[in-house]
Structures are given as structure tokens and as C-alpha cells.
Design a protein around this motif. Structure first.
Motif, mmCIF file in Angstrom:
data_model
loop_
_atom_site.group_PDB
_atom_site.id
_atom_site.type_symbol
_atom_site.label_atom_id
_atom_site.label_comp_id
_atom_site.label_asym_id
_atom_site.label_seq_id
_atom_site.Cartn_x
_atom_site.Cartn_y
_atom_site.Cartn_z
ATOM 1 N N GLY A 114 -0.967 3.749 -3.783
ATOM 2 C CA GLY A 114 -1.520 4.467 -2.521
ATOM 3 C C GLY A 114 -2.935 4.333 -2.266
ATOM 4 N N ILE A 115 -3.628 3.572 -3.236
ATOM 5 C CA ILE A 115 -5.147 3.543 -3.022
ATOM 6 C C ILE A 115 -5.426 2.517 -1.789
ATOM 7 C CG2 ILE A 115 -7.474 3.360 -4.041
ATOM 8 C CD1 ILE A 115 -5.734 5.945 -5.023
ATOM 9 N N ILE A 116 -6.187 3.086 -0.985
ATOM 10 C CA ILE A 116 -6.113 1.935 0.225
ATOM 11 C C ILE A 116 -7.097 0.774 -0.147
ATOM 12 C CG2 ILE A 116 -6.944 1.716 2.508
ATOM 13 C CD1 ILE A 116 -4.723 3.632 2.191
ATOM 14 N N GLY A 122 -3.200 -1.988 5.570
ATOM 15 C CA GLY A 122 -3.325 -1.675 7.043
ATOM 16 C C GLY A 122 -4.639 -2.090 7.709
ATOM 17 N N GLU A 123 -4.501 -1.707 9.191
ATOM 18 C CA GLU A 123 -5.793 -2.321 9.812
ATOM 19 C C GLU A 123 -6.939 -1.388 9.486
ATOM 20 O OE1 GLU A 123 -3.676 -0.387 11.286
ATOM 21 O OE2 GLU A 123 -5.180 1.069 12.028
ATOM 22 N N GLY A 124 -6.669 -0.159 9.049
ATOM 23 C CA GLY A 124 -7.723 0.719 8.663
ATOM 24 C C GLY A 124 -8.353 0.322 7.254
ATOM 25 N N ALA A 125 -7.382 -0.192 6.272
ATOM 26 C CA ALA A 125 -8.017 -0.584 5.213
ATOM 27 C C ALA A 125 -8.953 -1.897 5.562
ATOM 28 C CB ALA A 125 -6.846 -1.128 4.344
ATOM 29 N N GLN A 167 -12.593 -1.077 4.617
ATOM 30 C CA GLN A 167 -12.803 -0.675 3.483
ATOM 31 C C GLN A 167 -13.694 -1.625 2.724
ATOM 32 O OE1 GLN A 167 -12.533 0.454 0.265
ATOM 33 N NE2 GLN A 167 -11.145 2.222 0.259
ATOM 34 N N HIS A 182 1.921 9.327 10.649
ATOM 35 C CA HIS A 182 1.316 8.725 9.419
ATOM 36 C C HIS A 182 2.307 9.189 8.269
ATOM 37 C CE1 HIS A 182 -1.374 7.434 6.598
ATOM 38 N NE2 HIS A 182 -1.621 8.417 5.944
ATOM 39 N N ASP A 216 0.711 -1.158 0.031
ATOM 40 C CA ASP A 216 0.048 0.071 -0.015
ATOM 41 C C ASP A 216 0.906 1.276 -0.141
ATOM 42 O OD1 ASP A 216 1.116 0.067 2.415
ATOM 43 O OD2 ASP A 216 -1.159 -0.222 3.488
ATOM 44 N N HIS A 217 0.383 2.543 0.604
ATOM 45 C CA HIS A 217 0.908 3.524 0.538
ATOM 46 C C HIS A 217 2.426 3.512 1.540
ATOM 47 C CE1 HIS A 217 -1.754 3.254 4.094
ATOM 48 N NE2 HIS A 217 -0.741 4.193 4.382
ATOM 49 N N ARG A 218 2.492 2.645 2.138
ATOM 50 C CA ARG A 218 3.761 2.557 3.157
ATOM 51 C C ARG A 218 4.521 1.394 2.911
ATOM 52 N NH1 ARG A 218 3.484 5.291 7.733
ATOM 53 N NH2 ARG A 218 1.142 5.261 7.798
ATOM 54 N N TRP A 229 -3.247 2.729 14.080
ATOM 55 C CA TRP A 229 -3.948 4.081 13.674
ATOM 56 C C TRP A 229 -3.908 4.045 12.151
ATOM 57 C CZ3 TRP A 229 -5.263 7.272 17.201
ATOM 58 C CH2 TRP A 229 -5.035 6.863 18.627
ATOM 59 N N ALA A 230 -5.040 4.591 11.840
ATOM 60 C CA ALA A 230 -5.332 4.812 10.236
ATOM 61 C C ALA A 230 -5.104 6.325 10.470
ATOM 62 C CB ALA A 230 -6.713 4.306 9.747
ATOM 63 N N VAL A 231 -4.193 7.026 9.694
ATOM 64 C CA VAL A 231 -4.007 8.625 9.948
ATOM 65 C C VAL A 231 -4.092 8.808 11.284
ATOM 66 C CG1 VAL A 231 -4.302 10.655 9.182
ATOM 67 C CG2 VAL A 231 -4.914 8.882 7.729
ATOM 68 N N ASN A 258 -0.948 -1.456 13.002
ATOM 69 C CA ASN A 258 -0.551 -0.368 13.828
ATOM 70 C C ASN A 258 -1.131 0.539 14.772
ATOM 71 O OD1 ASN A 258 -1.322 1.514 12.280
ATOM 72 N ND2 ASN A 258 0.344 1.562 10.951
HETATM 73 C C1 LIG Z 1 -9.342 4.466 -1.189
HETATM 74 C C2 LIG Z 1 -8.713 5.523 -0.247
HETATM 75 N N1 LIG Z 1 -9.196 6.283 0.848
HETATM 76 C C3 LIG Z 1 -8.510 7.087 1.552
HETATM 77 C C4 LIG Z 1 -7.400 7.022 1.291
HETATM 78 C C5 LIG Z 1 -6.478 8.299 2.332
HETATM 79 N N2 LIG Z 1 -5.607 7.540 3.291
HETATM 80 C C6 LIG Z 1 -4.404 7.371 2.810
HETATM 81 S S1 LIG Z 1 -3.643 6.367 3.950
HETATM 82 C C7 LIG Z 1 -4.906 6.212 4.769
HETATM 83 C C8 LIG Z 1 -5.055 5.586 6.376
HETATM 84 C C9 LIG Z 1 -4.703 4.166 6.037
HETATM 85 O O1 LIG Z 1 -4.442 3.452 7.447
HETATM 86 P P1 LIG Z 1 -4.239 1.995 7.324
HETATM 87 O O2 LIG Z 1 -4.770 1.055 6.392
HETATM 88 O O3 LIG Z 1 -4.389 1.363 8.867
HETATM 89 O O4 LIG Z 1 -2.525 1.827 7.041
HETATM 90 P P2 LIG Z 1 -1.394 2.687 7.938
HETATM 91 O O5 LIG Z 1 -1.365 4.044 7.429
HETATM 92 O O6 LIG Z 1 -1.605 2.614 9.191
HETATM 93 O O7 LIG Z 1 -0.139 1.796 7.461
HETATM 94 C C10 LIG Z 1 -5.972 7.015 4.241
HETATM 95 C C11 LIG Z 1 -7.590 6.930 4.744
HETATM 96 C C12 LIG Z 1 -6.586 6.645 0.247
HETATM 97 N N3 LIG Z 1 -5.337 6.657 -0.165
HETATM 98 N N4 LIG Z 1 -7.350 5.828 -0.486
#
Ligand SMILES: Cc1ncc(C[n+]2csc(CCOP(=O)(O)OP(=O)(O)O)c2C)c(N)n1
Length: 328
Positions: free
Chosen positions: A123-125, A153-156, A159, A252, A74-76, A185-187, A183
Motif C-alpha cells: 500500500g506504500i505508493i 498508478g499515474e499519481g505514483a 513520487q 478511489h 500497489d494498493h489496487r 485520478w490519484a484519490v 486512470n
Molecule cells: C508513500 C505514500 N504516500 C501517500 C499514500 C496515500 N495514498 C494512497 S493511494 C494514493 C493515490 C494513488 O494514486 P495513483 O498512484 O494514481 O493510483 P490509483 O489510486 O489511481 O490507482 C495515495 C496518495 C500512500 N499510500 N503512500
């Protein structure tokens, strides 16, 4: 595969390499931005989500995979990319927006793509989950070996895409391992405020998948759980939701002051813990452990040098590789 000393030294090396990469990128990110925040200034354009604290996840899971297996992150993505063996020079160049980057400098740090090691990130969750399931299905239809692993991530896991993909993975018994990196936190949204279950691995039964949970952020434990999930996938027994308790030490993104985190919730750095464990178990001496860490730093310094010496993309190439054919 048994948990040999060689494998565990490899975990340490991988974790040091990942930490060195992130620390170097954090330093580059701030270059040119201080003392006054100037958006876009400095050698590293765009935002940066670092993996500090999650290194055991990349090291442990990737060691359980073969070269034919496929990964989405993902984005990380840095800790997974480093552990998978993504080209470090070209990855550093990608973050610095250079022409020698993995995507010729157009992807940036959230879009690390290295087909040589079957690695992609977005970067798309939760988006990578659908891609992973599609790749696993393709391999099955093509009768080629290989399972897919989606790191999220746990935030994803809240989704829609997570639930839709898990349903199809369960229905079609696809060889997919969903690694949920918890971790907390999601942001700035805490897991406890947003998630109906304590463990996302418990959600597996709703989708006819296996569920496993590891709470230690230790690559030894993560590797053993990942091996079990990979074995099930290879044996045709379907997918696993593997939730791993991990840490986010760097905020974040870089501008995150983390004022929302209560003081008592301070997260623990897994690197010194694992270093101590290896020394205690006689796998490495303190000197050997530190020499591996120093080598990792030197390797990343060379990657940064490569990136800095690389040319910028030509403005005329801005639209190349954007569309499948040339735009009319
Ligand atoms: C579909 C979508 N929604 C919202 C975002 C904005 N966004 C980027 S990171 C993030 C939180 C992700 O949290 P988590 O999945 O827990 O991963 P972490 O950042 O904790 O590694 C959000 C909401 C995005 N990138 N894609």
C-alpha cells in the motif's frame, strides 16, 4: 506470441474473474455497514480499493510474462493478482482476515503476497518499484532468468521513488518494466493538475529507458505493447516505462462519492467493449462470452465460501511473522 483466439478468450476469462472478485468484495465490504456507516463492522475489515475498470491491464500485461518473472503491485492489486494466477481462495481469505489467507489474514487487501507465482503488493505508493528493481538486480547477480514488472498508478509517477528507481534502472540497464496505470485520478487529484507531462512514458528518455503508451484500455493492445517491453528487458536492452490509459470505475476507495469528477469525464467500462469486440471478430458467441462470465462468478463464489468457512487467526499469533527473530 501471436494474438490468437485462445489468448483473447483467456483475456476475457481473466477480466471476468477479476470483475467478479471485486464485485463480490464490494458486496462483502458493505455487509454489516448499512444503513448506518459503522467503521470496522462486517466481514471485510479495513479499506478497499477496487480494480473495476483496470482489468485489461492485468490481463494484457500478465499474459506477456513467464513464471520466472516477478511482479510488484500497489494498493489496487486485485486485477494484477487475479491475472497472475494468485490463489483465489487464499486471496479472498486474506481480505476477510482469516487464518487461511495468503498472509494468514494479517496483510489485508493491499498486501497480497503469493511467492508461488512471484507476486507481492504494498500500500506504500511507488514502493514496489524499488523492490522490483532489487529483484531484477538479484536475478542478474545470481545469473538466473526473470524480469521484474512494477505496477503503479499515474499519481505514483510523481513520487520521488519513481524517479530514483527509474534512474538506477536506466543506469544499470535493469530488466524492469514499470507499468503506469493512468486512470486520471490519484484519490481526488487529477493528472492534469499534478503532472508536468501529458504522458509519463515521455519521462523515459530522461532515464535512458524506453517509453511506450497505449490509450485504448484494450487487452489486445496492452498485451502487444507489454510483449515488446518484456522482449527488450529479456534481451538486455533495459527497462521500459509503459503507460496505459485505463479506468477507475469504483471510486478511489469504497467511501468515495467522487463528487470531484466532472459529469462529462465519466469513465468507460472496458468489459462490455471487449465482449462486443470478441463477438464481432468471431472469437466468441454471445452465449459463450456469457457462459465464461457466469463461470467466473461461480468460481469467485466458491472462493468467498472458502474464506467465510475459514477460522480467524489466534490472538496469541498476533506477533508471529512480524520480526525476523523472536522479539527479546
Ligand atoms: C508513500 C505514500 N504516500 C501517500 C499514500 C496515500 N495514498 C494512497 S493511494 C494514493 C493515490 C494513488 O494514486 P495513483 O498512484 O494514481 O493510483 P490509483 O489510486 O489511481 O490507482 C495515495 C496518495 C500512500 N499510500 N503512500
Amino acid at each position: 506470441m501471436p494474438l490468437t483466439p485462445e489468448l483473447r478468450r483467456g483475456f476475457w476469462r481473466t477480466m471476468c474473474l477479476s470483475r467478479a472478485f471485486d464485485d463480490a468484495m464490494i458486496a462483502l465490504y458493505w455487509e454489516g455497514k448499512l444503513p448506518i456507516f459503522q467503521f470496522g463492522a462486517g466481514p471485510l475489515p479495513g479499506e478497499l480499493h477496487c480494480s473495476n475498470g483496470a482489468e485489461p491491464v492485468g490481463a494484457g500485461v500478465c499474459a506477456a510474462l513467464g513464471p520466472e518473472d516477478m511482479i510488484t503491485a500497489d494498493h489496487r492489486p486485485h486485477h494484477v493478482a487475479v491475472a497472475r494466477g494468485v490463489d483465489l481462495d487464499r486471496m479472498a481469505a486474506e481480505l476477510l482476515g482469516r487464518r487461511t489467507g495468503l498472509s494468514q489474514g494479517k496483510g489485508g487487501h493491499m498486501h497480497i503476497y503469493d511467492p508461488a507465482v512471484n507476486f507481492a503488493s504494498s500500500g506504500i505508493i511507488a514502493e514496489g518499484m524499488a523492490v522490483a528493481a532489487g529483484m531484477a538486480l538479484a536475478r542478474r547477480l545470481q545469473k538466473r532468468p526473470g524480469i521484474a514488472v512494477a505496477f503503479i498508478g499515474e499519481g505514483a509517477a510523481n513520487q520521488g521513488a519513481f524517479h530514483e528507481v527509474c534512474n538506477m534502472v536506466g543506469l544499470w540497464k535493469l530488466p524492469v518494466v514499470v507499468v503506469v496505470q493512468d486512470n486520471e485520478w490519484a484519490v481526488s487529484t487529477g493528472k492534469r493538475e499534478s503532472t508536468a507531462v501529458e504522458r509519463n512514458s515521455d519521462r523515459a528518455s530522461a532515464y535512458a529507458m524506453a517509453g511506450e503508451w497505449v490509450g485504448t484500455n484494450d487487452p489486445d493492445d496492452i498485451f502487444l505493447a507489454a510483449e515488446r517491453a518484456v522482449a527488450r528487458a529479456r534481451a538486455g536492452e533495459g527497462g521500459t516505462i509503459l503507460e496505459l490509459r485505463t479506468a477507475r470505475l469504483a471510486g478511489h476507495f469504497m467511501g468515495d462519492q467522487q463528487a470531484y469528477i466532472p459529469a462529462q469525464m465519466k469513465q468507460v467500462d472496458p468489459l462490455p467493449l471487449y465482449r462486443e469486440k470478441l463477438i464481432r471478430d468471431g472469437v466468441l458467441s454471445a452465449e459463450e462470452a456469457d457462459a465464461i462470465a457466469a463461470e467466473a462468478k461461480a468460481r469467485i463464489a466458491r472462493a468467498v465460501e472458502f474464506a467465510k468457512a475459514s477460522p480467524w487467526p489466534e490472538p496469541a499469533e498476533a506477533m508471529a511473522h512480524v520480526f525476523a527473530g523472536e522479539p527479546a
